[in-house]
Design an enzyme around this catalytic site. Structure first.
Site, PDB file in Angstrom:
ATOM      1  N   ASP A   1      -9.214  -5.793  -4.413  1.00  2.98           N
ATOM      2  CA  ASP A   1      -8.858  -4.494  -3.830  1.00  2.98           C
ATOM      3  C   ASP A   1      -9.766  -3.402  -4.383  1.00  2.98           C
ATOM      4  O   ASP A   1      -9.854  -3.209  -5.592  1.00  2.98           O
ATOM      5  CB  ASP A   1      -7.395  -4.191  -4.158  1.00  2.98           C
ATOM      6  CG  ASP A   1      -6.816  -3.038  -3.351  1.00  2.98           C
ATOM      7  OD1 ASP A   1      -7.580  -2.173  -2.884  1.00  2.98           O
ATOM      8  OD2 ASP A   1      -5.588  -3.006  -3.207  1.00  2.98           O
TER       9      ASP A   1
ATOM     10  N   SER B   1       0.832  -1.204   0.000  1.00  4.15           N
ATOM     11  CA  SER B   1       0.000   0.000   0.000  1.00  4.15           C
ATOM     12  C   SER B   1       0.871   1.261   0.000  1.00  4.15           C
ATOM     13  O   SER B   1       1.682   1.445  -0.910  1.00  4.15           O
ATOM     14  CB  SER B   1      -0.968  -0.054   1.191  1.00  4.15           C
ATOM     15  OG  SER B   1      -1.996   0.876   1.038  1.00  4.15           O
TER      16      SER B   1
ATOM     17  N   HIS C   1      -8.296  -4.898  -0.275  1.00  4.50           N
ATOM     18  CA  HIS C   1      -6.965  -4.288  -0.154  1.00  4.50           C
ATOM     19  C   HIS C   1      -6.123  -4.996   0.911  1.00  4.50           C
ATOM     20  O   HIS C   1      -4.920  -5.196   0.742  1.00  4.50           O
ATOM     21  CB  HIS C   1      -7.160  -2.818   0.219  1.00  4.50           C
ATOM     22  CG  HIS C   1      -5.916  -1.992   0.217  1.00  4.50           C
ATOM     23  ND1 HIS C   1      -5.180  -1.753  -0.921  1.00  4.50           N
ATOM     24  CD2 HIS C   1      -5.268  -1.328   1.220  1.00  4.50           C
ATOM     25  CE1 HIS C   1      -4.139  -0.971  -0.622  1.00  4.50           C
ATOM     26  NE2 HIS C   1      -4.171  -0.710   0.666  1.00  4.50           N
TER      27      HIS C   1
END
Lengths: 411, 411
Positions: A347, A179, A380
């Site tokens: 995600d 991320s 995610h």
């Protein structure tokens, strides 16, 4: 199922057991250390005196300092990537499933290091050392608040570089992160290509496109709208007068952003959520049980976090474009590292199109790129709690083995 | 491209030209009419005196009143589904591309009618007639504010039924609507199966699952956090002291929720958005250009809307389960209508899994179901601005023709 949900929520705080972790918990005991920088100049040209950031490491640095892997952390994370501080910690660091002796990132072989970001959200966590709006400005002897300069992914990278250089390190065998950690990893490879030999970008992005920038902004709204926000100047007031409710709403939004409905619906089933709840039908002020649950979990971790720091983290993400000048294409062109990209198919925050775009630009330039997808219902969060599913991919990548065929990878 | 973006944004207000509209604009001139209900009893068991809702219609009611198609509107919409109020209106109603003479919903054949919802968001729009928190409570002669009872999709349906019955109508050839309109259409078919012969659910859902309920709640946060919210009791203060900033943030969130990144990125390119903008780099208080753009568009329409009404609409959506008792499965079992489901492949708000779940439950019960996907870059908004792509599907469905093979449909 409920303990799994608890684990997933923990992944948003500071420790997690990956979903597929094996029985043998890591026995690595780690110590948070402090790195100081007397005067730090930001990418935006401002100076910050007396910068401190925390760091921790796993494994041993070899003699020629050629075995270093830097782990860069996600938005609500910190440098606690693996191991435990105390033998009785409930959970180890967030990527413990792939970092440790004989694991994919093998600490018998590599010196693995991670650094707390500037403006880290965990400003009041005893295991986080960071510098940001909640820090005391040496010039005024008061907390910076919103007078703290805007910082960027490049600044996070530069503080990490300062830590590494203090240890005599001048090269990274690899840099890897999920991320926001992916953005830092990519920025490393673009800004300092002579340093970075291998890059692993997990659930990542090469730049904040218009959708992402506007979406991240939503997380700031509950804070700036909080009656207690006071322009970010709340540190000298009693804690009851801090914008904690706004911060809690923001954390609830972040949690939802990082999860896919498939998993959220499982949480709902676990807590007995139904759409037509009597309280919510009878009173506009009552909330659906799933909302109360989400806010309750957010409230539990809000006290370790700082609202202003969240605003600065959002901005650092919004300003990100690989190389921090020109276009994504120009930034990626600087990269000489071997590249592994791991998006998650479910995600909804940094959707796979980000990694696919990087992959296609790198390939068009005849640069290295390997693209592998994480599957699963977490969204995610697969890149944090589900990373072990690509343990073998990461191990092979670090060993410079040829990529295996799709779907042959499993731990 | 810019005019297309403008058009898409208009679709969130009260009028739109579908993206694929033909050159010949509709010449239908429509008049908003008012329907009154002396005492309305809500699904939750509360009574509301002197309920008024607006309605409009297109085409002529036939003698045996067998040609009625009810259109149910989306969250930020109202009963203006087609035509124009004045010849010089900038845009016609939101589904004008499929409602009109010789169009998919052919007003030469059908009497098409639509009703403003209770707690309609456009409380201050001169073309909306609604009853909600901004209305005067006859008992106190003051605006209800949060003393207004919670209302549900069943209540929206029941006000529509009252309008229809006042016209002597007792059967619907079809009911059709996008998004929240889909929920009302499904509720019609479940609650009053003897009324509904055909159901068209576009970008819809059969129930608010845990993810959807929590996601909708996010839209309420900027309002309830607004320093001017005052527990919903703001109507007697000067307009500058209303929670307009919170409402504007909420509208910006709703717009983003309804769009896919593919389209958002096009907007960004059009306005010259780049991640690394100098203002945003130098000041934490400055905002990325895409955020300013989104907030600017939201501010333009906030003055026609009411913050409390938005809260009540969210709640009506959160409480929805088909049939308003028991499970989705039980609610769907009541449906005898022929069913057409049209999700949008890029929808990130009510993702296609909602329609797929309805389809699979209906098929398992050997009930009618036809599932067709809308493609395109708009996301959720495809069901409003892109509906003409399935004009032929809808026309054939209404004509009781057998479904064509996938991808053969085009206008």
């Amino acid at each position: 199922m409920f303990s799994l949900i608890g684990i997933v929520l923990l992944a948003f705080t500071f420790a997690s057991t990956p979903l597929h972790a094996k029985e043998n918990q890591s026995l690595m005991i780690v110590i948070k250390q402090t790195h100081s920088i007397d005067t730090f100049t930001t990418f935006g040209g401002q100076t910050i005196e007396n910068v401190k950031v925390g760091w921790e490491s796993y494994g041993e640095l070899n003699e020629d300092k050629s075995n270093v892997i830097l782990i860069t952390h996600y938005f609500t994370g910190n440098s606690h990537a693996a191991g435990k501080y105390h033998i009785d910690d409930a959970e180890p660091g967030y990527w413990d499933a792939i970092i440790g002796p004989n694991k994919a990132i093998d600490t018998n072989r590599f010196f693995v290091i991670s650094v707390d970001s500037l403006v880290n959200i965990g400003a009041f966590d005893e295991n986080v050392i960071t510098t940001g709006p909640a820090s005391i400005n040496p010039k005024t002897q008061k907390p910076y608040g919103l007078t703290f300069p805007v910082v960027t992914m490049r600044d996070f990278v530069n503080t990490q570089k300062s830590v590494l250089e203090s240890l005599g390190i001048q090269k990274l065998y690899a840099v890897a992160g999920p991320s926001m950690g992916s953005m830092q990893a990519i920025e490393w490879a673009s800004a300092y290509p002579q340093w970075v030999e291998r890059l692993i970008s997990v659930i990542g992005s090469g730049s904040a496109d218009a959708w992402t920038s506007a979406y991240l902004e939503q997380w700031t709204v509950p804070i700036t709208m909080d009656i207690n926000f006071n322009g970010g100047d709340y540190y000298n007031l009693p804690k009851e007068q801090w914008p904690t409710l706004g911060l809690t709403h923001a954390l609830a939004m972040i949690t939802q952003s990082a999860l896919h409905p498939n998993f959220f619906i499982q949480i709902g089933a676990q807590i007995g959520y139904t759409p037509l709840e009597e309280d919510a039908l009878q009173s506009i002020s009552a909330k659906p049980s799933i909302v109360n649950w989400l806010m309750g979990r957010a409230a539990e971790r809000a006290h370790l976090m700082d609202a202003n720091h969240l605003l600065y983290l959002v901005r650092a993400n919004q300003l990100f474009v690989t190389g921090m000048q020109g276009t994504l294409e120009e930034g990626l062109k600087q990269i000489t590292a071997k590249v592994l990209l791991i998006p998650a198919t479910t995600d909804l925050l940094l959707m796979p199109y980000h990694a696919e775009k990087i992959d296609s630009i790198l390939r068009a330039n005849e640069q290295s790129s390997q693209l592998e997808y994480l599957s699963g219902d977490l969204g995610h969060l697969e890149g944090v709690a589900g990373i072990v599913k690509h343990a073998n991919t990461i191990r092979a990548f670090l060993n410079d083995e040829a990529p295996k065929a799709a779907n042959s990878d499993n731990e």
